[in-house]
Design a protein around this motif. Structure first.
Motif, PDB file in Angstrom:
ATOM      1  N   SER A  54     -68.475 -16.020 -36.931  1.00  0.00           N
ATOM      2  CA  SER A  54     -69.879 -16.209 -37.283  1.00  0.00           C
ATOM      3  C   SER A  54     -70.194 -15.553 -38.624  1.00  0.00           C
ATOM      4  O   SER A  54     -70.867 -16.144 -39.481  1.00  0.00           O
ATOM      5  CB  SER A  54     -70.779 -15.625 -36.185  1.00  0.00           C
ATOM      6  OG  SER A  54     -72.131 -15.689 -36.558  1.00  0.00           O
ATOM      7  N   GLY A 108     -73.113 -21.717 -35.026  1.00  0.00           N
ATOM      8  CA  GLY A 108     -73.299 -21.194 -33.673  1.00  0.00           C
ATOM      9  C   GLY A 108     -72.444 -21.938 -32.657  1.00  0.00           C
ATOM     10  O   GLY A 108     -71.820 -21.319 -31.787  1.00  0.00           O
ATOM     11  N   ASN A 168     -71.205 -17.954 -41.611  1.00  0.00           N
ATOM     12  CA  ASN A 168     -72.589 -17.818 -42.070  1.00  0.00           C
ATOM     13  C   ASN A 168     -72.642 -17.286 -43.497  1.00  0.00           C
ATOM     14  O   ASN A 168     -73.458 -17.732 -44.297  1.00  0.00           O
ATOM     15  CB  ASN A 168     -73.403 -16.924 -41.129  1.00  0.00           C
ATOM     16  CG  ASN A 168     -73.901 -17.694 -39.934  1.00  0.00           C
ATOM     17  OD1 ASN A 168     -74.413 -18.797 -40.054  1.00  0.00           O
ATOM     18  ND2 ASN A 168     -73.749 -17.122 -38.759  1.00  0.00           N
ATOM     19  N   ASN A 192     -68.724 -20.868 -33.392  1.00  0.00           N
ATOM     20  CA  ASN A 192     -68.314 -19.534 -32.952  1.00  0.00           C
ATOM     21  C   ASN A 192     -68.375 -19.401 -31.429  1.00  0.00           C
ATOM     22  O   ASN A 192     -67.602 -18.656 -30.845  1.00  0.00           O
ATOM     23  CB  ASN A 192     -69.075 -18.423 -33.685  1.00  0.00           C
ATOM     24  CG  ASN A 192     -70.455 -18.144 -33.154  1.00  0.00           C
ATOM     25  OD1 ASN A 192     -71.003 -18.886 -32.350  1.00  0.00           O
ATOM     26  ND2 ASN A 192     -71.050 -17.076 -33.628  1.00  0.00           N
TER      27      ASN A 192
END
Length: 130
Positions: A56, A19, A60, A22
């Protein structure tokens, strides 16, 4: 250092690190598009947001959740999760401001918190889960 290595293996900690990454990259892209290339602010914001969202997804998928789910399944789910969690963010913000009359900064923090928790859970179990 061993304790930190153990912590970073937790998906939630990795999710938070992604987080931050990004957000930094997305903001940097917005600034570069706007000030470096003269793109008007709204278009620069959309471009930066899309770049951050792509980062992201990649981080992820690979770093946070080590997902083997095919892109054809994961990517549409990811897009739906982003949109759904954003609407949750707006709903929480509206309730905090209009129903509970909370200060704006607190309302925004609660809305961002709701987004983050919901996005983590949907990413972990619906987007990238097995």
């Amino acid at each position: 250092l061993c304790g930190f290595k153990g912590m970073i293996e937790l998906p939630l900690v990795r999710f938070v690190l992604v987080g931050f990454a990004n957000t930094a990259v997305g903001y940097g892209a917005i600034m570069l598009l706007n000030f470096g290339f003269g793109v008007e602010p709204v278009s620069a914001n959309v471009g930066g947001y899309l770049i951050g969202a792509l980062l992201s997804y990649i981080l992820n998928r690979n770093f946070t959740f080590a997902s083997a789910r095919p892109h054809a399944e994961a990517l549409p789910r990811f897009g739906l999760a982003v949109v759904s969690c954003f609407f949750l963010n707006l709903l929480v913000l509206k309730i905090c401001l209009e129903v509970f009359a909370l200060p704006v900064a607190l309302a925004q923090a609660l809305a961002v918190g709701a987004y983050t928790v919901a996005f983590y859970l949907t990413s972990r179990f619906l987007v990238f889960g097995r």
